[in-house]
Design an enzyme around this catalytic site. Structure first.
Site, PDB file in Angstrom:
ATOM      1  N   ASP A 318      23.853  39.482  19.085  1.00  0.00           N
ATOM      2  CA  ASP A 318      24.044  39.226  17.659  1.00  0.00           C
ATOM      3  C   ASP A 318      24.540  37.811  17.370  1.00  0.00           C
ATOM      4  O   ASP A 318      24.423  37.333  16.234  1.00  0.00           O
ATOM      5  CB  ASP A 318      25.021  40.238  17.064  1.00  0.00           C
ATOM      6  CG  ASP A 318      24.388  41.601  16.858  1.00  0.00           C
ATOM      7  OD1 ASP A 318      23.150  41.679  16.815  1.00  0.00           O
ATOM      8  OD2 ASP A 318      25.135  42.594  16.749  1.00  0.00           O
ATOM      9  N   LYS A 345      14.568  41.286  15.411  1.00  0.00           N
ATOM     10  CA  LYS A 345      15.795  41.529  14.659  1.00  0.00           C
ATOM     11  C   LYS A 345      15.473  41.434  13.155  1.00  0.00           C
ATOM     12  O   LYS A 345      14.326  41.556  12.744  1.00  0.00           O
ATOM     13  CB  LYS A 345      16.873  40.530  15.088  1.00  0.00           C
ATOM     14  CG  LYS A 345      17.417  40.799  16.486  1.00  0.00           C
ATOM     15  CD  LYS A 345      18.214  42.089  16.498  1.00  0.00           C
ATOM     16  CE  LYS A 345      18.906  42.348  17.798  1.00  0.00           C
ATOM     17  NZ  LYS A 345      19.702  43.588  17.776  1.00  0.00           N
TER      18      LYS A 345
END
Length: 435
Positions: A318, A345
């Site tokens: 992330d 993503k």
């Protein structure tokens, strides 16, 4: 369209807290809903992603009293959910839709899960395929590869699953399904992914164990678990990451971030930044609700390029966008490989970060599963007009890049920041404004 303008100026100085961890908040809500009795979830993430999971549980009959700093979840036990009257909108949250798919696969009712345009592009087959192998009945676009997903609750059977990817979302979806399955569910990953679900299972007293590389869960426990008096959510390391990088890059900065989660499966960026030469101290380590937390003090430092391989990606997945900013400003070359997961993503984060940082003068070459970044050795970026591509982490990363530009930079389409970090702009302004 909302936008954010960042004007480079003085050092970042001060102390701040960041929102509660998004990943933990999703899981805390779900397990509290399945508990017997009330659970108080404090310091939770108020981003739209987590609020959509809360609304989904409310739509399935779970009373949740919402306050700015706490949620009182009145759990109805393992079999207490009821059929929602309309499709459930998971918004921008890939975590929300995949975890809810696992939760709902073993119910005795019908549900439709959908989300925004980004979620409807993201791959769902990675959870749909193993859930179907457990007996789930799931339909969706492209044979279940894409949302919306229509789930007809079915009687599930536990299985031994070897995941081809190290994915906490896949693992967690199957563990939630395994709670409702007959028999034993075991999950093996090629590398260890973040373990918030396992930690919360243990915090609630749900029997889960490790057998070699596998996680093992016996389904349909004879007795349920009780709600908890308090479940404090650790500060989100992914949110802290923007300030760790920003304070590392801007000369004279000295920032302390209080109460941040430092789960070893999440802090790949911390390790990489320290390898790059960052000055980051881990202070006052402690544990809350089964999660390690600490205060992080970061001071400006000169960074150097590094090589980042596949083994480091699951713990850094992330934080990749803001890591690209650090690498683009560092001295020397940074090579990132084994990060193909980033192409699916909220945006294709390899392509979007390469494109946006090039606008600011960075030298970046994309590869199929990563990129090569030639660092600017501390030379300011060019002020530019950038775009978030609807991706909250891209938006905030480009804001950090703007702190070390030679002129103001504007980031367009920044409403997406609300999915994970409400108040980001205010906190950034507080640190850059002399008291």
């Amino acid at each position: 369209m909302t936008s954010l303008t960042v004007t480079p100026g003085g050092a970042l100085r001060g102390t701040l807290t960041v929102p509660g961890d998004k990943s933990i908040t999703h899981r805390a809500l779900i397990l509290s809903a399945l508990a017997e009795g009330d659970s108080l979830v404090t310091r939770y993430c108020r981003g739209e992603d987590c609020l959509n999971t809360m609304r989904a549980l409310q739509a399935m009959g779970i009373p949740i009293q919402e306050q700015p700093d706490r949620l009182l979840v009145s759990g109805k036990g393992l079999w207490g959910l009821s059929e929602p009257s309309q499709p459930i909108d998971c918004g921008n949250s890939g975590t929300g839709i995949r975890l809810l798919a696992g939760l709902l696969a073993g119910q005795d009712f019908f549900t439709v899960l959908t989300g925004d345009e980004s979620v409807r592009r993201r791959p769902m087959g990675r959870v749909v395929k193993p859930l179907r192998a457990m007996g789930a009945t799931i339909a969706g676009r492209k044979g279940g590869e894409l949302a919306p997903l229509a789930i007809t609750g079915s009687r599930l059977t536990g299985m031994a699953y070897q995941s081809p990817v190290a994915s906490a979302q896949v693992k967690s979806s199957l563990l939630l399904a395994g709670l409702f399955a007959e028999g034993r569910t075991s999950i093996t990953e090629p590398r260890r992914s973040r373990d918030h679900t396992e930690r919360l299972f243990r915090f609630f007293g749900i029997p889960i164990r490790e057998q070699g590389p596998a996680l093992v869960l016996d389904g349909r426990p004879a007795t349920g678990w009780q709600g908890v008096n308090e479940l404090p959510v650790a500060g989100d390391f992914s949110a802290a990451a923007f300030f760790l990088v920003g304070a590392s890059l801007v000369p004279g900065s000295d920032v302390t971030i209080s109460g941040v989660g430092v789960n070893p499966t999440r802090i790949g960026l911390l390790t990489i930044l320290q390898e790059m030469g960052a000055d980051i101290q881990v202070l006052n380590p402690r544990e809350e609700a089964g999660e390690p937390i600490a205060d992080l003090r970061v001071r400006a430092a000169s960074l150097r390029g590094v090589t980042i391989g596949e083994a480091q990606i699951p713990q850094t997945i992330d934080e990749f966008p803001v890591l690209c900013v650090a690498a683009a400003y560092a001295k020397g070359r940074t090579v990132i490989s084994g990060a193909g997961e980033l192409r699916v993503k909220e945006s294709d984060r390899i392509a979007t970060m390469a494109s946006e940082l090039r606008k600011m003068g960075a030298t970046i070459t994309e590869t199929q599963d990563g990129m090569v970044i030639e660092g600017a050795a501390g030379r300011p970026f060019k002020g530019a007009s950038c775009h978030s591509h609807g991706d909250h982490r891209v938006a905030m990363s480009m804001a950090v890049a703007g702190l070390v530009a030679d002129a103001p930079s504007r980031i367009d389409d920044t409403a997406c920041i609300e999915t994970s970090f409400p108040g980001f702009e205010r906190k950034l302004l507080e640190l850059t404004t002399p008291s």
